[in-house]
Design an enzyme around this catalytic site. Structure first.
Site, PDB file in Angstrom:
ATOM      1  CG  ASN A   1      -1.722   1.040   1.342  1.00  0.00           C
ATOM      2  OD1 ASN A   1      -1.723   2.178   0.480  1.00  0.00           O
ATOM      3  ND2 ASN A   1      -2.514   1.166   2.469  1.00  0.00           N
TER       4      ASN A   1
ATOM      5  CE  LYS B   1      -0.164   3.108   4.837  1.00  0.00           C
ATOM      6  NZ  LYS B   1      -0.110   3.257   6.315  1.00  0.00           N
TER       7      LYS B   1
ATOM      8  CG  HIS C   1      -5.962   1.922   5.144  1.00  0.00           C
ATOM      9  ND1 HIS C   1      -5.487   2.890   6.143  1.00  0.00           N
ATOM     10  CD2 HIS C   1      -4.810   1.067   5.087  1.00  0.00           C
ATOM     11  CE1 HIS C   1      -4.199   2.719   6.447  1.00  0.00           C
ATOM     12  NE2 HIS C   1      -3.983   1.739   5.808  1.00  0.00           N
TER      13      HIS C   1
ATOM     14  CD  GLU D   1      -2.932   5.603   6.770  1.00  0.00           C
ATOM     15  OE1 GLU D   1      -3.158   5.444   5.429  1.00  0.00           O
ATOM     16  OE2 GLU D   1      -2.180   4.955   7.420  1.00  0.00           O
TER      17      GLU D   1
ATOM     18  CD  GLU E   1      -3.591  -2.236   7.192  1.00  0.00           C
ATOM     19  OE1 GLU E   1      -2.558  -2.756   6.679  1.00  0.00           O
ATOM     20  OE2 GLU E   1      -3.910  -1.285   7.193  1.00  0.00           O
TER      21      GLU E   1
ATOM     22  N   GLY F   1       2.386   2.184  10.586  1.00  0.00           N
ATOM     23  CA  GLY F   1       3.621   3.426  10.479  1.00  0.00           C
ATOM     24  C   GLY F   1       4.220   3.684  11.836  1.00  0.00           C
TER      25      GLY F   1
ATOM     26  CB  SER G   1       5.188  -1.822  11.956  1.00  0.00           C
ATOM     27  OG  SER G   1       4.692  -0.443  12.223  1.00  0.00           O
TER      28      SER G   1
HETATM   29  P1  13P Z   1       3.101   0.090   7.673  1.00  0.00           P
HETATM   30  O1  13P Z   1       3.423  -1.019   7.144  1.00  0.00           O
HETATM   31  O2  13P Z   1       3.855   1.274   7.235  1.00  0.00           O
HETATM   32  O3  13P Z   1       2.793   0.076   9.219  1.00  0.00           O
HETATM   33  O4  13P Z   1       1.486   0.422   7.112  1.00  0.00           O
HETATM   34  C1  13P Z   1       0.591  -0.570   7.290  1.00  0.00           C
HETATM   35  C2  13P Z   1      -0.560  -0.192   6.600  1.00  0.00           C
HETATM   36  O5  13P Z   1      -1.368   0.703   6.732  1.00  0.00           O
HETATM   37  C3  13P Z   1      -0.858  -0.875   5.102  1.00  0.00           C
HETATM   38  O6  13P Z   1      -2.213  -0.466   4.709  1.00  0.00           O
END
Ligand code: 13P
Length: 248
Positions: free
Chosen positions: A9, A11, A94, A96, A166, A172, A211
Site C-alpha cells: 500500500n 499510500k 483502511h 486512514e 491492521e 507506521g 509495521s
Molecule cells: P506500515 O507497514 O507502514 O505500518 O503500514 C501498514 C498499512 O497501513 C498498510 O495498509
C-alpha cells in the site's frame, strides 16, 4: 493451503520517476513467486503502473473506490474506472480512510459490495485503536467492523474478498503485533467468517498489516491464520518488499 498474498500500500507516496524505479526493482526480483504479489498505488499513477506491471507477476490495486457507480460525485473514482486501468484489487476501509475521512462501517460495507459487483477483489481492512485495545475492546471492534460487511454478503460473495487485520496502533509506528497477538485476532476473524459459511471461511485470505518488515515477516507469516501482508512503509523499498515476498 491458502495461497499467500503480499500487497503493498503505497499510500500517498511516489512520483513518476520513483515509481518506475520501484516497480522495475520489484519486477526484476520476482521469479515465479510462490505467493501473489500486488501494489496498491495512488490514482494518478494507475496508468503508469498498469503499463509497467502488465505481463509481470505484480498485480495492480487501488487504495479506495466510490460506493457509487457513476454520476455527480466530484472527486470520486468508480470501480469501473479502476477496472479499466487494470486493477485487480482495491483496499476498502483502511483505518486512514475511517479516521481522516469519517468512513463508517456501513459505507465500507457498501464499497465492498460495489467492488465485488465490478469484479474487483476488495481488501477489507479492520482493526482496533490503541485505546480500544487497552480497554479490552479489540474483539468487539473487529467484530462490529466485520459484521457490517458480512451482513451484505452471502457465501458466494465471501470467497471474493480479502480481509486485512491492521491494528491502528501498529500502522507506521514500528510497533508490530506479536505473531501470537495477531494470530489471536486472525483466528477470531476466521471463526466469525465460519459462522457464515465454513467452507468459504477456509478460503478467505486474512492479511496482517502494521509495521510488517523483512525482520518480522517470517514469524508473522508462519502463523496458521496469517495469509499474507498489507505492507505500507516497507513496500516503498524494492529490497524490503521483496524480502517480505520471499518470507511468504
Ligand atoms: P506500515 O507497514 O507502514 O505500518 O503500514 C501498514 C498499512 O497501513 C498498510 O495498509
Amino acid at each position: 493451503m491458502r495461497r499467500k498474498l503480499v500487497a503493498g500500500n503505497w499510500k500517498m507516496n511516489g512520483n513518476l520517476a520513483g515509481n518506475a524505479a520501484l516497480l522495475e526493482g520489484i519486477k526484476s526480483g520476482l521469479d515465479n513467486p510462490r505467493c501473489d504479489v500486488a501494489v496498491c498505488v495512488p490514482y494518478p499513477y494507475l496508468a503508469q503502473c498498469q503499463s509497467a506491471s502488465t505481463g509481470s507477476f505484480v498485480a495492480l490495486g487501488a487504495q479506495d473506490l466510490s460506493a457509487q457507480e457513476s454520476g455527480a460525485y466530484t472527486g470520486e473514482v468508480s470501480a469501473t474506472m479502476l477496472r479499466e486501468f487494470g486493477c485487480h484489487y482495491v483496499i476498502v476501509g483502511h483505518s486512514e480512510r475511517r479516521t481522516y475521512h469519517g468512513e463508517s462501517d456501513e459505507l465500507v460495507a457498501r464499497k465492498t459490495v460495489r467492488a465485488i459487483e465490478s469484479g474487483l477483489v476488495p481488501i477489507v481492512c479492520v482493526g482496533e485503536t490503541l485505546a480500544e485495545r487497552e480497554a479490552g475492546q479489540t474483539d468487539a471492534v473487529v467484530r462490529r467492523q466485520m459484521d457490517a460487511v458480512l451482513a451484505k454478503l452471502d457465501a458466494a460473495g465471501l470467497v471474493k474478498i480479502v480481509i486485512a487485520y491492521e491494528p491502528v496502533w501498529a500502522i507506521g509506528t514500528g510497533k508490530t503485533a506479536t505473531p501470537e497477538m495477531a494470530q489471536e485476532v486472525h483466528a477470531a476473524i476466521r471463526a466469525r467468517l465460519a459462522a457464515v459459511d465454513r467452507d468459504a471461511a477456509a478460503k478467505v485470505p486474512i492479511l496482517y498489516g502494521g509495521s510488517m518488515k523483512p525482520d518480522n515477516a517470517k514469524e508473522l507469516l508462519a502463523m496458521a491464520d496469517i495469509d499474507g501482508g498489507l505492507i505500507g512503509g516497507a513496500s516503498l523499498k524494492a529490497a524490503d518488499f521483496l524480502a517480505i515476498v520471499k518470507a511468504a
